[in-house]
Design a protein around this motif. Structure first.
Motif, PDB file in Angstrom:
ATOM      1  N   LEU A 130      -6.908  -3.810  -4.101  1.00 38.50           N
ATOM      2  CA  LEU A 130      -7.268  -3.139  -5.347  1.00 38.50           C
ATOM      3  C   LEU A 130      -8.375  -3.905  -6.069  1.00 38.50           C
ATOM      4  CD1 LEU A 130      -6.715  -0.927  -7.463  1.00 38.50           C
ATOM      5  CD2 LEU A 130      -4.951  -2.406  -8.442  1.00 38.50           C
ATOM      6  N   LEU A 131      -8.277  -5.236  -6.048  1.00 36.98           N
ATOM      7  CA  LEU A 131      -9.300  -6.082  -6.660  1.00 36.98           C
ATOM      8  C   LEU A 131     -10.094  -6.765  -5.562  1.00 36.98           C
ATOM      9  CD1 LEU A 131      -7.324  -7.837  -9.548  1.00 36.98           C
ATOM     10  CD2 LEU A 131      -8.740  -5.801  -9.690  1.00 36.98           C
ATOM     11  N   LYS A 132     -11.372  -6.801  -5.717  1.00 41.77           N
ATOM     12  CA  LYS A 132     -12.231  -7.494  -4.771  1.00 41.77           C
ATOM     13  C   LYS A 132     -12.629  -8.841  -5.386  1.00 41.77           C
ATOM     14  CE  LYS A 132     -12.258  -4.121  -1.793  1.00 41.77           C
ATOM     15  NZ  LYS A 132     -11.544  -4.252  -0.508  1.00 41.77           N
ATOM     16  N   VAL A 133     -11.879  -9.884  -5.056  1.00 40.66           N
ATOM     17  CA  VAL A 133     -12.120 -11.218  -5.592  1.00 40.66           C
ATOM     18  C   VAL A 133     -12.750 -12.068  -4.505  1.00 40.66           C
ATOM     19  CG1 VAL A 133     -11.090 -13.244  -6.669  1.00 40.66           C
ATOM     20  CG2 VAL A 133     -10.156 -10.976  -7.135  1.00 40.66           C
TER      21      VAL A 133
ATOM     22  N   ASN B 177      -0.934 -11.713 -11.229  1.00 38.96           N
ATOM     23  CA  ASN B 177      -1.282 -10.309 -10.984  1.00 38.96           C
ATOM     24  C   ASN B 177      -2.633 -10.172 -10.285  1.00 38.96           C
ATOM     25  OD1 ASN B 177       1.029  -8.999 -12.014  1.00 38.96           O
ATOM     26  ND2 ASN B 177       0.324  -9.319 -14.113  1.00 38.96           N
ATOM     27  N   SER B 178      -3.576 -11.048 -10.610  1.00 34.96           N
ATOM     28  CA  SER B 178      -4.873 -10.967  -9.931  1.00 34.96           C
ATOM     29  C   SER B 178      -4.718 -11.275  -8.448  1.00 34.96           C
ATOM     30  CB  SER B 178      -5.871 -11.928 -10.576  1.00 34.96           C
ATOM     31  OG  SER B 178      -5.488 -13.280 -10.399  1.00 34.96           O
ATOM     32  N   GLN B 179      -3.880 -12.265  -8.132  1.00 32.63           N
ATOM     33  CA  GLN B 179      -3.637 -12.598  -6.724  1.00 32.63           C
ATOM     34  C   GLN B 179      -2.869 -11.475  -6.026  1.00 32.63           C
ATOM     35  OE1 GLN B 179      -1.647 -16.355  -7.276  1.00 32.63           O
ATOM     36  NE2 GLN B 179      -3.531 -17.540  -7.056  1.00 32.63           N
TER      37      GLN B 179
ATOM     38  N   TYR C  82      -2.833  -8.230  -6.708  1.00 30.54           N
ATOM     39  CA  TYR C  82      -3.618  -7.033  -6.444  1.00 30.54           C
ATOM     40  C   TYR C  82      -4.852  -7.303  -5.605  1.00 30.54           C
ATOM     41  CZ  TYR C  82      -0.384  -4.585  -9.385  1.00 30.54           C
ATOM     42  OH  TYR C  82       0.772  -4.049  -9.885  1.00 30.54           O
ATOM     43  N   ALA C  83      -5.305  -8.540  -5.569  1.00 27.91           N
ATOM     44  CA  ALA C  83      -6.369  -8.886  -4.631  1.00 27.91           C
ATOM     45  C   ALA C  83      -5.875  -8.733  -3.197  1.00 27.91           C
ATOM     46  CB  ALA C  83      -6.860 -10.303  -4.881  1.00 27.91           C
TER      47      ALA C  83
END
Length: 469
Positions: free
Chosen positions: A73-76, A64-66, A68-69
């Protein structure tokens, strides 16, 4: 040898049913003991259910982190891949906490915990080879065989020599395999396939049968396989493996045939997830005349009594469906029998066997499948809705899958329920309660259920059942 200590109940094995039987009887003042040689609390908290779901959750977080990155949405920044040593330590921390919990329950329950290997000498006597050395002789009015099962590794040439992983070793990996090959398209194999694909491994699943998850309805298994293929997992069904060479962890090659055509697959790691065998050897069962089934399970009746009076068998070794919640029901059956042997209120006959496959999306089921209903000649009405009709799924970007319900054509009773969707397992108890109390499907279609929840979709699903003619 010293005079044996006498107990009301002894469990050989500390799995779900055995430990609960002894904890329960100890709470009523009975003298009980649990013998465990390796996994305190059984396989579930150590090497099976809970640890595997812990690892699967880590894979979900990464996925999910990948996901939405990539949407912004996510700034990774500066992060890629996964550190499997962190995944492993998170799992180990949970397991250590569960072991401490079990130690506390034993301390407070009054049930004695004995670390060692138990073996029957006669119908009432158990000898324990203690973990710290020496032996202990014990007698009991009731003896519980709760020895579980283990992964099956067949005699395919080269397979054992390749030192394949089982679920136990998979949970201890601190690296992401370059290419993970999985022998077996059942529950365990499929869960690990998705998790390790999400961790970044190339994953190939090999299944000897025509379909993955062959015991599910074809529309269910096909839908889930399509979802997993979309994540990059490769499936080879109708495939037989005739030889294996190499060593898992470095390089391994499987040779065989798919639909009579030659097939060769190479990878870095090999997981065997092609079935389980009961742990019924080395416990003295044959010495006292405890009968086994052709599959090697302990032969039991509907109250889980063996062929020897006073000896019960529970869980995997007794051939119960391989779910911890079924083992817990085994505990309740034996508990109630011991409390009221002349008229026991529970048995294994006609009990519900719900289950959940913890892929993403989850697959949950209880009752009859369409295939089983057709085979039995049972007439039914069918309702089927896509997960998009379960409005909560739209808030989670998780609309893949569907749900379906089978209802009796004659009396509107709910015969079966299947859901392939997010948190599908959490919907089972609502349907189970209606089924257990013989309520018509309209008892669900008429409920007021909180919006937006996954269970709210049950109102729409059962509202779509065709009316009885």
């Amino acid at each position: 040898m010293a005079t044996p200590s006498h107990y009301d109940t002894i469990s050989i094995g500390s799995g779900e049913a055995g430990k609960y039987i002894c904890w329960n009887r100890a709470s009523t003042g009975k003298k009980t003991a649990v013998i465990e040689h390796k996994w305190l609390g059984g396989s579930c908290p150590n090497i099976a259910c809970l640890p595997s779901k812990n690892v699967l959750y880590s894979a979900d977080i990464l996925h999910n982190s990948q996901k939405y990155a990539s949407t912004g949405l996510l700034k990774v920044k500066g992060a890629s891949g996964v550190d499997m040593s962190v995944v492993r330590e998170r799992k180990r921390d949970m397991v250590n906490g569960l072991i401490e919990m079990h130690e506390g329950v034993f301390k407070n329950s009054g049930a004695e915990l004995i670390l060692g290997h138990g073996r029957l000498l006669d119908a009432k006597t158990v000898e324990v080879e203690l973990k710290d050395g020496g032996k202990k002789l014990m007698t009991a009015d009731n003896i519980i065989i709760c020895t579980g099962s283990r992964a099956k590794i067949d005699n395919t040439p080269g397979l054992k020599e390749a030192k394949p992983l089982t679920h136990i070793e998979m949970l201890e990996l601190d690296v992401v395999p370059t290419h993970l090959i999985i022998l077996g398209g059942g529950y365990s194999g499929i869960e690990f396939a998705q998790a390790y694909r999400r961790f970044g491994a190339e994953v190939t699943v090999i299944e000897r049968n025509e379909r993955i998850l062959r015991n599910e309805d074809e529309d269910v298994s096909s839908a889930l396989v399509d979802i997993l293929k979309g994540e990059g997992i490769v499936f080879h069904s109708s495939t037989s493996i005739t030889s294996v060479r190499g060593t898992s962890g470095s390089s391994v090659t499987l040779t065989g045939a798919q639909n009579s055509q030659p097939l060769e697959i190479s990878g870095s790691h090999l997981l065997v997830a092609s079935g389980r065998v009961p742990n019924t050897e080395g416990n003295g069962l044959e010495t006292v005349g405890v009968q086994l089934t052709p599959s090697g399970h302990v032969k039991v009746n509907e109250y889980l009594q063996t062929s020897v009076p006073g000896i019960f068998a529970v869980g995997d070794c007794a051939g119960s469906p391989h779910f911890t919640h079924i083992s817990f029901d085994d505990f309740r059956i034996v508990r109630d029998f011991l409390n009221n042997p002349t008229s026991p209120p529970r048995s294994t006959k006609n009990r519900q066997v719900p289950y959940t496959l913890y892929t993403s999306p989850e697959l949950a089921h209880v009752g009859l499948s369409e295939a089983a209903a057709k085979k039995a000649g049972i007439k039914y009405k069918l309702a089927k809705l896509p997960m998009t009709a379960f409005l909560r799924t739209r808030t989670m970007d998780a609309t893949q899958g569907f749900a379906k319900a089978l209802v009796s054509a004659s009396d509107d009773a709910i015969l079966g329920f299947t859901a392939l969707g997010p948190r599908a397992g959490e919907m089972l108890p609502v349907v189970q309660l209606a089924m257990a109390n013989a309520l018509p499907y309209t008892s669900l279609s008429g409920l007021i259920i909180t919006h937006p929840t996954m269970c709210e979709g049950l109102v729409s699903l059962f509202g779509a059942v065709p009316e009885r003619t």
